[in-house]
Design an enzyme around this catalytic site. Structure first.
Site, mmCIF file in Angstrom:
data_model
loop_
_atom_site.group_PDB
_atom_site.id
_atom_site.type_symbol
_atom_site.label_atom_id
_atom_site.label_comp_id
_atom_site.label_asym_id
_atom_site.label_seq_id
_atom_site.Cartn_x
_atom_site.Cartn_y
_atom_site.Cartn_z
ATOM 1 N N HIS A 155 0.844 -1.207 0.000
ATOM 2 C CA HIS A 155 0.000 0.000 0.000
ATOM 3 C C HIS A 155 0.877 1.254 0.000
ATOM 4 O O HIS A 155 0.659 2.184 -0.793
ATOM 5 C CB HIS A 155 -0.911 -0.019 1.230
ATOM 6 C CG HIS A 155 -1.762 1.202 1.389
ATOM 7 N ND1 HIS A 155 -3.092 1.238 1.056
ATOM 8 C CD2 HIS A 155 -1.468 2.451 1.847
ATOM 9 C CE1 HIS A 155 -3.577 2.444 1.295
ATOM 10 N NE2 HIS A 155 -2.602 3.197 1.785
ATOM 11 N N GLU A 156 1.887 1.275 0.874
ATOM 12 C CA GLU A 156 2.760 2.451 0.961
ATOM 13 C C GLU A 156 3.695 2.553 -0.243
ATOM 14 O O GLU A 156 4.004 3.655 -0.703
ATOM 15 C CB GLU A 156 3.555 2.424 2.269
ATOM 16 C CG GLU A 156 2.703 2.433 3.527
ATOM 17 C CD GLU A 156 1.693 3.568 3.563
ATOM 18 O OE1 GLU A 156 1.992 4.651 3.012
ATOM 19 O OE2 GLU A 156 0.607 3.369 4.115
ATOM 20 N N HIS A 159 2.072 4.445 -2.972
ATOM 21 C CA HIS A 159 2.185 5.889 -2.750
ATOM 22 C C HIS A 159 3.558 6.387 -3.194
ATOM 23 O O HIS A 159 3.677 7.365 -3.936
ATOM 24 C CB HIS A 159 2.036 6.214 -1.255
ATOM 25 C CG HIS A 159 0.643 6.201 -0.735
ATOM 26 N ND1 HIS A 159 -0.366 6.958 -1.270
ATOM 27 C CD2 HIS A 159 0.088 5.531 0.315
ATOM 28 C CE1 HIS A 159 -1.478 6.757 -0.587
ATOM 29 N NE2 HIS A 159 -1.231 5.887 0.381
ATOM 30 N N ASP A 166 -4.755 7.633 -1.452
ATOM 31 C CA ASP A 166 -5.705 6.789 -0.731
ATOM 32 C C ASP A 166 -7.110 6.936 -1.299
ATOM 33 O O ASP A 166 -7.501 7.999 -1.792
ATOM 34 C CB ASP A 166 -5.715 7.155 0.755
ATOM 35 C CG ASP A 166 -4.454 6.704 1.468
ATOM 36 O OD1 ASP A 166 -3.951 5.618 1.134
ATOM 37 O OD2 ASP A 166 -3.968 7.441 2.344
#
Length: 903
Positions: A155-156, A159, A166
């Site tokens: 998830h990170e 980014h 998000d």
């Protein structure tokens, strides 16, 4: 129809990497060169290293399948701090350092929770700065809260690497869909759950269904979406990667374009997968034939070493012009005495057409060592310029002192051209050294930036700004992550003073700093009279300032012990019969190893700008990991010909600024004056008690899951920890910080002053609400050119269909804006109109968007789409207690004002 300017040119530029160096490469579907760095303040723990390995190994497989067999993690380095014990398996780092790592492991400031997050403030598709994991996150079982650590890492990573955002929204967790149903802000809408109010007391918690707010039509405050633990939906990793079924990113088919989340706001409603597929990583990367990653990641354990720095200084004939040798020696002396931390090893090489080792590496232990090294600064300038010979002598000075060039730093300063730099490029690559380059004047070799970029070093440019070299050297501080080793610059001012005149100034010293504080004064002709007074009235005179022994026109005062907190006042008298330039520089360090100081860093959005495309100036002001708000931040950009452009930077969530009140201050730069090198410095200042800390949770983080529904029963996780530290104060003292943002290169710009001709910036904060039978709009004013000046007029259009307005703005109903006169950029705009010719009834739903037009008749992108619904509030006792399934609630008679940041 108003003609539009195609904005592909400058939007494409935003996808280029920013100023932070990264050694990560994607080769044959595998990521190499990832650095995970542990902060020196983290206690030694073998389990931490083991858990990092397990996290990355799991993440590699999850990433491989999430990207449809395109990428995985192949080689990862774990950088271990000097504070840990040495072991035989620990290797020597090369260019790897804490301040350039993709992932940092550090404690949160003020016990602010363990949410993994990514520092990300660029545009859609731009890489982030770093991922932050806390030791507690890596050492404890957070499976129910974030899902597995490997999934949270992916998830990170999305980014950080691909610049996506998000798909939830903590500030607006619910919205009203175009079907007039309340929906949780999420992607995809196939994820099911229940909405409840959670009340906890005495260690136990109860839930009840959410009620609708009779004034807004949404659920009441603190209503929470609880997902079903068992799902069939596979999307999306950027909403809730913790769900077992979620293994993919939202695609164009599954993307929820209505959700008021940052992904829709920043990426014009594009799905996360569309943005990922447009990244440079995926443009030439095909899926692998294997069903699983070829191998598990390989890990290298690297242990930081004591700092090794060698100055490689140009003393060729051209350095005798414009006081360049003087200025270089003043700045180098400041670096040696005030910047380089004790315990470091420092050497010095000078070069012209040949090179000479002036000092082999010497350990900095006391003032005598400083003086011995500074005594060898060059006093004469002559000869040609051979940069490669200087670099090779620097390597030799390091090796002769039984040190490795790997991980060592070279500060290379030159003002001359050298056509032979290519001859040592390969040797530089193999050395593992980090090269910081300082180009002095417009004739410095154009290849310097190649040396710093390829080795992970800083790049600087100094020309007419007399303090440019001092600012550059001050920025080359420790890269270890230790707050006590960082030098903080409080003042850097050049003052042109006429004969026999006084000049006064003040410098605030706040309670987070005060160790190792220096006041330095330089002059061009004759030493001035100096008066300095601390906040308690103690005075220091000219005789208290120690003058250098090298005749380089500088004098310094080191404040004994800890500098007094408060405002220091200085006065300088030019006692010469002619005007001269005096400079004042003030540096200090953190007061305590346990309380982080307020710091400021700055950079441009990319290292190379192509006229007429804009670049963005970014400045981050923080205390530890907490943003500092309510301050004045000013950027000064010097062009190659010495012209200075001053920009006030904003943290208002408009124009170049992504998120309001996140401590990232930004502004577009378009005032080009020819090609060449441009330099950046930033001054952050808090006066009159306006500054405050933001205690909000950071953006771009893995979602803290409040609980799950399993077999029809709600099982809650522990509540998110609140800030409980007694030292947490929203207000902070007045302070001053100055930092260099390095340099960037401009190409394609005509000579002279030719600012870019571009449209106004896109409006991203449009809001709408009904007042009786009128709609009230509010937004932040854009400008004539991006965020500078003011727009000429606005186009406002309205529709009852969200999709029609999004896809065909030009054919939506036009609102009469003849009475609307645009304000200056950054101002609050307000406009009220009656939505004619529409019939307004209870439940009438409108969507509105805006464009700005400048004096060149260029139009901005269409704004975010704002929604307004006409409703008559029901009596409080007639509002049903709803909140079971998310998709079942019809709001035909409700209205609200909300932001749907879609376009």
């Amino acid at each position: 129809m108003v003609p539009r300017l195609t904005v592909i040119l400058f939007l494409t530029l935003h996808l280029l990497p920013g100023m932070k160096s990264s050694m990560v490469n994607l080769i044959n579907n595998g990521y190499d060169g990832i650095v995970i760095a542990i902060n020196p303040s983290v206690p030694e723990d073998e389990k931490l290293i083991q858990n990092i390995k397990e996290m990355v190994t799991e993440a590699s497989t999850y990433l491989f399948h999430a990207t449809k067999r395109r990428v995985y993690f192949r080689n990862v380095s774990i950088l271990i701090p000097m504070t840990w014990k040495s072991k035989s398996e620990y290797l020597m780092p090369k260019q790897e350092s804490y301040d350039q790592a993709e992932v940092i492991v550090a404690n949160p400031y003020l016990k602010h929770g363990d949410d993994p997050y990514t520092l990300q403030y660029g545009r859609c598709g731009e890489k982030g700065q770093y991922i932050h994991f806390t030791p507690n996150f890596l050492l404890t079982n957070n499976l129910p809260i974030y899902g597995s650590r490997g999934r949270a890492f992916v998830h990170e990573w999305a980014h950080l690497r691909w610049g996506i955002f998000d798909e939830y929204n903590g500030d607006q967790p619910f919205y009203i869909s175009r079907r007039n149903t309340i929906e949780a802000t999420r992607c995809s809408t196939h994820i099911t759950g229940t909405n409840v109010i959670v009340k906890c007391q005495g260690g136990s918690c109860i839930t009840r269904p959410c009620r609708r707010d009779s004034q807004t039509g949404l659920y009441e405050a603190k209503c929470t979406f609880i997902p079903e633990k068992s799902q069939t939906a596979r999307e999306s990793i950027m909403f809730m990667q913790s769900l077992h079924s979620v293994t993919e990113f939202c695609t164009e088919k599954t993307h929820n374009v209505e959700a008021p989340n940052l992904q829709n706001k920043m990426c014009n409603g594009k799905s996360t997968w569309d943005v990922i597929m447009n990244s440079t990583d995926f443009q030439n990367t095909s899926p692998m034939t294997e069903m699983n990653p070829p191998t598990q990641p390989t890990f290298s354990l690297l242990k930081s070493k004591q700092r090794v720095v060698c100055l490689v200084l140009d003393k060729s004939g051209s350095m005798s012009s414009e006081d360049r040798l003087f200025r270089m020696n003043q700045a180098a002396e400041l670096f040696l005495i005030q910047i380089i931390e004790k315990g470091s090893l420092v050497g010095m090489v000078t070069f012209d057409s040949v090179a000479e080792i002036r000092n082999n590496l010497t350990k900095i232990t006391d003032d005598n060592v400083y003086e011995n090294i500074t005594a060898n600064l060059p006093q004469e300038a002559n000869g040609g310029t051979s940069i490669c010979r200087g670099l090779k002598a620097g390597f030799q000075a390091i090796i002769q002192s039984q040190q490795s060039t790997s991980g060592s730093e070279i500060i290379l300063l030159t003002d001359g051209e050298d056509n032979e730099i290519h001859s040592c490029i390969e040797e530089v690559k193999q050395s593992g050294v980090i090269i910081h380059t300082i180009a002095l004047g417009p004739s410095a070799a154009k290849e310097l930036e190649t040396l710093s970029d390829m080795t992970g070093g800083h790049r600087f440019y100094a020309n007419k700004d007399i303090n440019g070299l001092t600012n550059a050297f001050s920025r080359i501080s420790s890269r270890s992550g230790s707050i006590t080793q960082q030098t903080i610059q409080l003042e850097s001012k050049a003052l042109a003073i006429t004969e026999k005149k006084w000049v006064n100034g003040t410098v605030p010293v706040d309670s987070t700093i005060g160790n190792d504080t220096f006041f330095v004064v330089t002059w061009t002709i004759k030493k001035p009279e100096i008066l300095l007074q601390d906040p308690k009235g103690k005075k220091y005179k000219t005789s208290d300032f120690k003058e250098d022994k090298l005749n380089i026109h500088s004098a310094r005062l080191r404040i004994p012990g800890i500098a007094e907190t408060g405002t220091w006042t200085y006065s300088l008298l030019n006692n010469h019969a002619s005007p001269q330039i005096l400079t004042v520089t003030v540096t200090t360090r953190a007061r305590s190893p346990t309380t982080p100081p307020v710091t400021a860093t700055a950079h441009m959005s990319q290292n190379t700008a192509h006229y007429p495309s804009p670049v963005i100036v970014y400045a981050q002001v923080s205390q530890g990991f907490l943003p500092v708000l309510g301050i004045n931040v000013t950027a000064i950009i010097e062009t190659e010909d010495g012209h200075q452009v001053t920009l006030e930077l904003w943290d208002n969530g408009a124009g170049a600024d992504t998120v309001k009140n996140d401590g990232i201050y930004s502004r577009y730069f378009t005032d080009y004056r020819g090609n060449g090198r441009y330099s950046l410095k930033v001054h952050a200042e808090a006066r009159n008690n306006t500054a405050r800390l933001s205690l909000r949770q950071p953006q771009n983080k893995a979602l803290y899951i409040p609980g799950y529904i399993e077999n029809g029963k709600i099982i809650l996780n522990p509540p998110r920890p609140e800030v409980k530290d007694d030292l947490a104060k929203a207000e902070i003292e007045d302070f001053s910080r100055l930092t260099s943002g390095g340099s960037f290169t401009v190409s394609g710009a005509p000579p002279g002053n030719h600012p870019s001709v571009l449209p106004p910036n896109k409006i991203i904060d449009l809001e709408a609400k009904f007042k009786e039978d009128h709609i009230q709009l509010s937004w932040t004013a854009p400008a004539n050119v991006l965020d500078k000046g003011k727009a000429n007029s606005y186009i406002i259009r309205i529709s009852k269909s969200f999709l029609d307005l999004q896809k065909d703005f030009d054919n939506a109903t036009l609102v009469n804006t003849s009475s609307l006169k645009p304000k200056e950029a950054g101002s609050d705009e307000n406009f009220e109109f009656k939505p004619e010719p529409f019939r307004i009834e209870n439940g009438t739903n409108f969507y509105i968007a805006v464009q700005a037009i400048n004096e060149a008749n260029l139009t901005s992108e269409v704004s975010n789409i704002a929604q307004a619904i006409k409703f008559i509030p029901m009596p409080e006792d007639s509002v049903p207690a709803l909140g079971t399934k998310i998709s079942a609630i019809n709001l035909a008679i409700f209205a609200l004002a909300m932001i749907l940041s879609i376009v």
